[in-house]
Design an enzyme around this catalytic site. Structure first.
Site, short mmCIF file in Angstrom:
data_model
loop_
_atom_site.label_atom_id
_atom_site.label_comp_id
_atom_site.label_asym_id
_atom_site.label_seq_id
_atom_site.Cartn_x
_atom_site.Cartn_y
_atom_site.Cartn_z
CG HIS A 91 -2.00 -1.05 1.18
ND1 HIS A 91 -3.29 -0.84 0.77
CD2 HIS A 91 -1.93 -2.36 1.52
CE1 HIS A 91 -3.98 -1.98 0.86
NE2 HIS A 91 -3.17 -2.92 1.31
CG ASN A 168 -8.13 -4.14 0.83
OD1 ASN A 168 -7.42 -3.17 1.10
ND2 ASN A 168 -7.65 -5.36 0.78
C1 HEM Z 1 -2.02 -11.00 7.49
C2 HEM Z 1 -2.44 -10.20 6.52
C3 HEM Z 1 -1.90 -8.81 6.31
C4 HEM Z 1 -0.72 -8.27 6.70
C5 HEM Z 1 0.42 -8.95 7.45
C6 HEM Z 1 -0.71 -6.89 6.28
C7 HEM Z 1 0.33 -6.01 6.47
C8 HEM Z 1 0.33 -4.69 6.11
C9 HEM Z 1 1.41 -3.79 6.32
C10 HEM Z 1 2.75 -4.15 6.97
C11 HEM Z 1 1.04 -2.57 5.86
C12 HEM Z 1 1.84 -1.28 5.88
C13 HEM Z 1 1.40 -0.43 7.06
C14 HEM Z 1 2.21 0.82 7.22
O1 HEM Z 1 3.37 0.86 6.80
O2 HEM Z 1 1.65 1.79 7.79
C15 HEM Z 1 -0.30 -2.70 5.38
C16 HEM Z 1 -1.06 -1.68 4.85
C17 HEM Z 1 -2.40 -1.79 4.56
N1 HEM Z 1 -3.16 -2.94 4.59
FE1 HEM Z 1 -2.53 -4.77 5.11
N2 HEM Z 1 -1.89 -6.60 5.64
C18 HEM Z 1 -2.65 -7.76 5.65
C19 HEM Z 1 -3.92 -7.92 5.15
C20 HEM Z 1 -4.74 -6.88 4.80
C21 HEM Z 1 -6.15 -6.99 4.55
C22 HEM Z 1 -6.97 -8.27 4.66
C23 HEM Z 1 -6.59 -5.73 4.27
C24 HEM Z 1 -7.99 -5.27 3.97
C25 HEM Z 1 -9.02 -5.73 4.65
C26 HEM Z 1 -5.46 -4.84 4.34
C27 HEM Z 1 -5.51 -3.47 4.13
C28 HEM Z 1 -4.45 -2.62 4.24
C29 HEM Z 1 -4.53 -1.21 3.96
C30 HEM Z 1 -5.76 -0.43 3.55
C31 HEM Z 1 -3.24 -0.69 4.17
C32 HEM Z 1 -2.80 0.75 3.95
C33 HEM Z 1 -3.06 1.56 5.20
C34 HEM Z 1 -2.72 3.01 4.94
O3 HEM Z 1 -3.40 3.61 4.09
O4 HEM Z 1 -1.77 3.53 5.53
N3 HEM Z 1 -4.35 -5.56 4.65
N4 HEM Z 1 -0.71 -4.01 5.51
#
Ligand code: HEM
Ligand SMILES: *[C@@H]1O[C@H](CO)[C@@H](O)[C@H](O)[C@H]1NC(C)=O
Length: 542
Positions: A91, A168
């Protein structure tokens, strides 16, 4: 204008001349580039000391060499050298906006969350939309889920604190256990050898995964995978969450943000055409519409899972690869969010915001046992301490609007607000801050073996088949051709046949059409599909 300003400024001998040029720019109606200077105030170093010359480094004669004694010049470069922080591991590309959320009614029968406790209760929000896989400057037209993350900054009168709903635009996910997330993301990210994204790699992974992603791929490869704008996308929690009321009763729910602008996607051809014209089209649309006073809004809708249905469905309701059918859990609108202001600085807001499923309200809105969500609770604050630094919660965009009262005074996380001798939380001789009984976690009974095991039955194909059937003729055509565009690049017959067997198992026509488009061996596909099993027990079949 911009170029001339820089050239003139470089040659200018006095601060006043620079300010004059900035003034001209403003008079010319350059509203997007507000001047930050003020000719009546001195320019200073980072320590507030007035600067005598901002264009010539101290040197031996006008031609140099330069002297280390000009510490302010080196300080300026040192700040510059540290301007970049690591981009998000996923992201990375995002667009932010400020706004507010308004509750429609009183949800206290389901949750103690005070901001949902009465009609018209208003809460400040910051939203960050994102693409998932590619880097910070990548095109916004690519096929990818869109992140839809909302930070609620809750007023003290409604209990205070922060709740992040990090979802999402698509309603399901690829995997159901956190442990596969790094493998999946590695396969989708550019090849570590060539730095080019390669369908050979990610379909190799999804084939190896064995069918769990079929529902998500059938969603992502529809035109929903290429949204036309951010205003015209919905958001989904994907996971189930627990609402906890004052009697400490737990209710399982899912959330959806329904766009009041409607939904609009690109076909593959439209996405390509748009990318050639403007690869920042989504961010530009968002800034333009908010700056023009056309404030986008979304209704927050919630599905409640009836407690007597939880253990009787033909899928696991805590499995993130599944959607909850409306026939079981109808949607109820609970509030509305409006975005009315773009950030005045991209880095300080959009880049520095720390959205985390781990930032929730114990005793009011809690994570469910979903094995994907449980992993996310740890992953986000961990990456944010690394990406943003120890003090990430104290950056202005992440700071709550309600007071922070802790006993931690030392370390980089402290902004100086906490002081005094009482830096411990239990005392016989001093008053300490009160703990809030209702803010304890809800209780639940767990009685099972500790094990590393998959969920009892995956039900990987049924919902994907139902989704395919629900599509219009045009949706189906686009799904098949979108899929063929990427899967057709895969050299391995084994990978192509395996992927086709998943689609065939979901729906025979669907599998047959993809197989034809990407030159699968139909007999192999049918044989492979024959070995696939949804695993749905007979007493759960509907
Ligand atoms: C075990 C599964 C997942 C892991 C380990 C994971 C891990 C991460 C990590 C490390 C980030 C970066 C956060 C940052 O640097 O601030 C991120 C961002 C993000 N993830 Fe996940 N994610 C997973 C599943 C999901 C799922 C299922 C969704 C949606 C339902 C999702 C939605 C998002 C969104 C929207 C962001 C961006 C947040 C922002 O705008 O700063 N992720 N994710
Ligand atoms: C967006 O994509 C979905 C899924 O293919 C489809 O049902 C819907 O009609 C599309 N909407 C538009 C406006 O293209």
């Amino acid at each position: 204008m911009a170029v001339r300003r820089v050239l003139v400024a470089a040659a200018a001998a006095s601060v006043a001349a620079v300010a004059l040029i900035a003034g001209v720019a403003e008079a010319a109606g350059d509203r997007d580039r507000p001047a930050t200077g003020d000719a009546s105030k001195p320019h200073t170093s980072d320590f507030g000391t007035p600067v005598g010359d901002n264009v010539n480094t101290l040197s031996v004669g006008p031609r140099g060499p330069q002297l280390v004694q000009d510490t302010r010049a080196f300080e300026k470069l040192a700040r510059f050298n540290r301007e970049r922080i690591p981009e998000r591991v996923v992201h990375a590309r995002g667009t932010g906006a400020h706004g507010f959320f308004e509750s429609y009614g009183d949800l206290s029968y389901l949750t103690r969350a005070g901001f949902l406790g009465g009609a018209g209760r208003k809460t400040e929000v910051f939203v960050r939309f994102s693409t998932v896989i590619h880097s910070k400057g990548s095109p916004e037209t690519l096929r990818d889920p869109r992140g839809f993350a909302v930070k609620f900054k809750i007023d003290e009168k409604y209990g205070g604190g922060i709740w992040d709903l990090v979802g999402n635009n698509l309603d399901v996910f690829f995997i159901r256990d956190q442990i596969s997330f790094p493998d999946m993301v590695h396969s989708l990210k550019p090849d570590p050898v060539t730095n080019i994204q390669d369908p050979n790699r990610y379909f190799d992974f999804f084939g190896g995964l064995g069918g769990a992603a079929t529902n998500m791929l059938t969603t992502l490869y529809s035109d929903l995978g290429t949204p036309a704008t951010l205003r015209e996308t919905n958001g989904h929690s994907v996971h189930a969450y627990k609402l906890v009321n004052a009697e400490r009763k737990v209710t399982y729910v899912k959330f959806e943000w329904t766009s009041m602008q409607g939904i609009k996607n690109f076909t593959a051809a439209e996405a390509m055409e748009t990318q050639g014209r403007d690869f920042n089209h989504a961010t530009r649309d968002q800034y333009d519409s908010i700056n023009d006073g056309k404030f986008p809004s979304w209704e927050l809708r919630m599905q409640v899972m009836p407690s007597d249905r939880m253990d009787k469905l033909d899928f696991d309701p805590l499995d993130a690869t599944k959607r909850w059918p409306e026939s079981v859990a109808p949607f109820k609108a609970i509030g509305k969010m409006t975005l009315d202001r773009v950030p005045d600085n991209f880095f300080q807001a959009t880049e520095s915001v720390a959205m985390s499923p781990g930032t929730f309200l114990p005793g009011a809105i809690e994570p469910s046992e979903d094995k994907l969500l449980q992993g996310r609770l740890v992953s986000y604050p961990d990456t944010q301490r690394y990406r943003l630094g120890t003090n990430y919660a104290d950056l202005p965009i992440n700071r709550p609007v309600s007071p922070v009262r802790t006993y931690t005074q030392d370390g980089a996380g402290n902004n100086g607000a906490m002081k005094g001798t009482l830096n411990y939380g239990l005392s016989l001789t001093h008053p300490v801050f009160a703990t809030v009984d209702e803010a304890r976690f809800s209780e639940s009974k767990v009685c099972d073996v500790v094990t590393q095991a998959p969920i009892p039955f995956p039900a990987d194909f049924k919902q994907a088949g139902e989704l395919y059937e629900s599509y219009s003729t045009r949706d189906k055509d686009n799904l098949v051709s979108n899929l063929a565009g990427d899967l057709g690049q895969v050299r391995s017959q084994l990978v192509r046949d395996t992927m086709c067997s998943h689609f065939y198992k979901a729906n025979e026509e669907y599998g047959r059409r993809v197989a034809e488009a990407v030159k699968c061996n139909m007999r192999t596909v049918q044989k492979m599909a024959g070995h696939l099993d949804d695993g749905i027990p007979d007493d759960r079949r509907q």
